[in-house]
Motif scaffolding. Structure first.
Motif, short mmCIF file in Angstrom:
data_model
loop_
_atom_site.label_atom_id
_atom_site.label_comp_id
_atom_site.label_asym_id
_atom_site.label_seq_id
_atom_site.Cartn_x
_atom_site.Cartn_y
_atom_site.Cartn_z
N GLU A 1 1.31 -1.15 0.37
CA GLU A 1 -0.09 -0.37 -0.05
C GLU A 1 0.62 1.91 -0.13
OE1 GLU A 1 -4.12 -1.55 2.42
OE2 GLU A 1 -1.89 -1.17 3.62
N PHE A 2 2.07 1.37 1.04
CA PHE A 2 2.81 2.81 0.88
C PHE A 2 3.38 2.43 -0.26
CE2 PHE A 2 6.57 4.28 1.78
CZ PHE A 2 6.46 5.64 2.20
N ALA A 3 3.87 1.47 -1.52
CA ALA A 3 4.08 1.75 -2.76
C ALA A 3 3.74 1.97 -3.72
CB ALA A 3 4.31 0.16 -3.37
N VAL A 4 1.88 1.83 -2.96
CA VAL A 4 0.87 2.53 -4.00
C VAL A 4 0.94 4.07 -3.92
CG1 VAL A 4 -1.64 2.89 -4.91
CG2 VAL A 4 -0.23 0.69 -4.98
N MET A 5 1.43 4.37 -2.64
CA MET A 5 0.84 6.34 -2.02
C MET A 5 1.95 6.33 -2.72
SD MET A 5 -0.55 7.94 -0.38
CE MET A 5 -1.82 7.43 1.23
N GLN A 6 3.06 6.19 -2.51
CA GLN A 6 4.40 7.14 -2.93
C GLN A 6 3.98 7.19 -4.96
OE1 GLN A 6 7.69 4.20 -2.79
NE2 GLN A 6 8.49 5.44 -0.78
N GLY A 7 3.36 6.36 -5.20
CA GLY A 7 2.54 7.48 -6.68
C GLY A 7 2.38 8.59 -6.47
N HIS A 8 1.76 8.50 -5.73
CA HIS A 8 0.76 10.12 -6.17
C HIS A 8 2.29 10.85 -6.01
CE1 HIS A 8 2.26 10.93 -2.04
NE2 HIS A 8 2.58 12.20 -2.31
N THR A 9 3.11 11.26 -6.23
CA THR A 9 3.87 11.92 -6.72
C THR A 9 4.41 11.86 -7.99
OG1 THR A 9 6.10 10.46 -6.26
CG2 THR A 9 5.71 11.72 -4.38
N VAL A 10 5.00 11.44 -9.31
CA VAL A 10 4.33 10.83 -9.98
C VAL A 10 3.26 11.21 -10.96
CG1 VAL A 10 5.05 9.59 -12.13
CG2 VAL A 10 6.36 9.08 -10.17
N ILE A 11 1.99 10.87 -10.33
CA ILE A 11 1.61 11.20 -11.09
C ILE A 11 1.14 12.91 -10.61
CG2 ILE A 11 -1.17 11.02 -11.14
CD1 ILE A 11 -0.73 8.43 -9.57
N GLY A 12 1.86 13.77 -9.54
CA GLY A 12 1.01 14.94 -9.70
C GLY A 12 2.07 15.51 -10.99
N CYS A 13 2.74 15.43 -10.80
CA CYS A 13 3.69 15.88 -11.79
C CYS A 13 3.63 15.70 -13.27
CB CYS A 13 5.22 14.79 -11.48
SG CYS A 13 6.41 15.49 -12.96
N ASP A 14 2.54 14.23 -13.53
CA ASP A 14 2.03 13.90 -14.90
C ASP A 14 0.89 14.97 -15.14
OD1 ASP A 14 4.23 12.15 -14.94
OD2 ASP A 14 3.19 10.34 -15.17
N ILE A 15 0.59 15.06 -14.25
CA ILE A 15 -1.14 15.54 -13.90
C ILE A 15 -0.36 16.84 -14.85
CG2 ILE A 15 -2.99 17.52 -13.08
CD1 ILE A 15 -2.95 14.17 -11.45
N LEU A 16 0.36 18.15 -14.16
CA LEU A 16 1.19 19.20 -14.03
C LEU A 16 2.15 19.96 -15.22
CD1 LEU A 16 1.14 20.05 -10.35
CD2 LEU A 16 -0.66 20.84 -11.51
N ARG A 17 3.07 18.67 -15.40
CA ARG A 17 4.19 19.25 -15.87
C ARG A 17 4.19 19.72 -17.37
NH1 ARG A 17 6.93 13.34 -17.81
NH2 ARG A 17 5.41 12.17 -18.18
#
Length: 386
Positions: free
Chosen positions: A225-241
């Motif tokens: 679950e923590f590995a899934v949670m860590q994904g929010h950093t890359v996802i957030g970058c993908d949304i905005l970059r």
């Protein structure tokens, strides 16, 4: 148009004055002694200067050199009146800043023709300067409006994440304010400090893609679950970059780097030291400070003293030592922000949708309806997880 006349010969000065006054919208400012001009040099207001070359005490070149020491006179057209036709004299006058010559004895028709041309030149310069100022004003206005739209986008996207996590709205606002205070203490340029405050609330935007069972779990996450949670950093970058907005690009940078560690043991990319953007290093401390000092479903709030000690202990490992030093300097400001936020939270109207309505003209009923809708959504999400 104000025309400065300087000639020690009073007969010549009187003639020049009369010729100027015959020109439309022209006013003569006449002096027979150059030293009097210098006495008032910092206050003189003129558009064109016509100066005799040969004068006692100060000659024309000496007078011009003194006048040009003042910023307000440096772009004024200067004409020398001289009986000397020597080339060296004229070169010296041009080097001093003259743009034209009049030969003595002055021909009235030639004088008026040349001064009329200079008046038209000065008038055109003024109009051009006014237009340039108008353009600057319009550009500043357009930039301001664009920045306001960018900030609104950030506000709306941040609010979107609040539908999944009740505390996110207030958390992101505090992180923005904390980050700005730390950035100021670090010595970053004021405009960037302000942009970090605006962009940092987007640091967890990637959590919109995290399953509720993980995001809202009331307890410790498993390794998976923590590995899934860590994904929010890359996802957030993908949304905005991919945005062309510099502010949203900064938000993307923060989203991807605020969980990196100074020692390289962070995520998602394992960056270390100064390879981590300064924005991410600052927000990492602000985010950590807020997360530890606030209660969550899975933990109690830490005391400020314990939190400060925790951050200081991790200078050089988890956090940039210079950013920790800035955090220490900014601590009084952070505590003031905490106090203000706490007082605001106790206010009857301070709920999740306040950031949406804080600066708008929504009616009281619309505000309450929005609050109720958000609260219902939150309850439904929690029931689904349960």
């Amino acid at each position: 148009m104000r025309i400065l006349l300087v000639d020690d010969n009073k007969t010549n000065l009187s003639l020049l004055t009369k010729l100027v006054e015959k020109l439309p919208s022209c006013e003569a400012i006449a002096y027979s002694q150059p030293e009097h001009v210098l006495t008032l040099a910092d206050q003189l207001d003129f558009d064109i200067a016509i100066i005799d070359f040969q004068m006692p005490v100060y000659n024309g070149i000496e007078l011009v050199n003194e006048l040009l020491r003042f910023e307000r006179h440096r772009d004024k057209p200067i004409v020398f009146v001289t009986a000397d036709t020597d080339t060296a004299t004229r070169i010296a006058a041009l080097n001093a800043g003259a743009i034209d010559f009049l030969t003595k004895p002055v021909n009235p028709l030639e004088f008026q023709a040349r001064v009329r041309n200079l008046v038209a030149l000065v008038d055109a310069r003024k109009k051009l300067a006014d237009k340039a100022e108008w353009l600057r004003t319009e550009v500043d206005k357009a930039v301001s409006e664009l920045r306001a739209r960018e900030e609104e986008i950030i506000d709306r996207l941040t609010i979107a994440t609040s539908y999944k996590d009740f505390e996110t709205a207030r958390h992101t606002r505090r992180v923005g304010l904390y980050s700005e205070a730390i950035a100021k203490a670090y010595g970053i340029e004021p405009w960037l400090c302000s942009d970090i405050r605006r962009a940092s609330p987007m640091h967890d935007i990637g959590k919109v893609a995290i399953p509720d069972a993980v995001l809202l779990k009331n307890g410790k996450l498993t390794d998976e679950e923590f590995a899934v949670m860590q994904g929010h950093t890359v996802i957030g970058c993908d949304i905005l970059r991919e945005s062309k907005s510099a502010l949203l690009q900064l938000a993307a940078e923060i989203a991807s780097s605020h969980h990196e560690r100074w020692d390289g043991q962070g995520y998602p990319f394992g960056l270390a030291g100064e390879t981590i953007p300064i924005s991410g290093r600052i927000v990492a401390i602000a985010d950590n400070f807020d997360a530890l000092t606030t209660a969550r479903p899975y933990k109690d709030a830490w005391s400020v003293e314990r939190t400060v000690a925790h951050i200081r202990e991790r200078a050089g490992s988890q956090f940039d030592p210079k950013c920790v030093s800035a955090f220490n300097i900014a601590l009084p400001a952070l505590l003031a922000i905490m106090q203000t936020d706490g007082a605001s939270a106790e206010h009857e109207g301070c709920r999740l949708c306040d950031p949406i309505h804080a600066a708008c003209s929504q009616s009281s009923n619309a505000h309450k309806a929005c609050r109720s809708a958000i609260d219902r959504t939150r309850v439904q999400k929690m029931l689904q997880v349960a």
